[in-house]
Scaffold this active site. Sequence first.
Site, PDB file in Angstrom:
ATOM      1  CB  CYS A   1      -0.032   6.666  -4.309  1.00 44.00           C
ATOM      2  SG  CYS A   1       1.657   6.200  -3.888  1.00 44.00           S
TER       3      CYS A   1
ATOM      4  CE1 TYR B   1       0.442   1.850   4.246  1.00 42.16           C
ATOM      5  CE2 TYR B   1       0.693  -0.512   4.586  1.00 42.16           C
ATOM      6  CZ  TYR B   1       0.859   0.799   5.030  1.00 42.16           C
ATOM      7  OH  TYR B   1       1.447   1.039   6.248  1.00 42.16           O
ATOM      8  CB  CYS B   2       1.733   3.878  -1.727  1.00 43.67           C
ATOM      9  SG  CYS B   2       0.692   3.796  -3.200  1.00 43.67           S
ATOM     10  NE  ARG B   3       3.433   9.945  -0.744  1.00 46.09           N
ATOM     11  CZ  ARG B   3       4.349  10.628  -1.410  1.00 46.09           C
ATOM     12  NH1 ARG B   3       4.105  10.994  -2.659  1.00 46.09           N
ATOM     13  NH2 ARG B   3       5.496  10.937  -0.838  1.00 46.09           N
TER      14      ARG B   3
END
Length: 221
Positions: free
Chosen positions: A189, A183-185
Amino acid sequence: MNILLRMGDRAAKTELYDALAETAKALASGRRAELVDVLVQGERPVDELAAEIGQSVANTSQHLRRLLRSGLVRTRREGTRVFYSLAGAAVARLWLAMRAAAEEHVEGLTRLAEDYVGDRSGLDTITRDELDRRLRDGDVVVLDVRPAPEYAAGHIPGAVSIPITELRARLTEVPDGAQVVAYCRGPYCVYADDAVRLLTAAGHRAARLEDGYPEWAAARA
């Protein structure tokens, strides 16, 4: 007397709504909206924020001062560096709500998003609820592929920090045979997309979280 009072009330109301509109005006810039999107992840210094949005430090500082005047961000100084953060959780909720409204009502936004993030049809995706269940069962490895300062500011419990810029060199740290979720932002993202492609090419079973950490945190607030 009553008429004058009503006229005074109208003037006060005008001032009130003009003051409320300052928040919208502060966000009426793509670069400032992008800065808020980064700051939802946590506090960052000016030079790092400039690098994130591809602007000079001078231009970034100007945008940040506008956000500061509107009360959306706050600052602290550490030596010669100035750090910015959101003024509070309400600002993060405002940004997520504004983005959701735009996604629902702004014509062409979906196409623009697809042009930016690319084709995700070949990437496995997992919902927040499914990830929550898998975490409780203990049968998933979760990777936070954002920059390390953002992980330090807040992350999904149990997630391991491996920034996307380090993932290729640290692939041996990912257990063989495990289901991996990156996962990221958030939905715009691409770090998690890149991570899934890299992990899959290395033989791992990998999926991306449907959005990102801010949405995960907001759902549990």
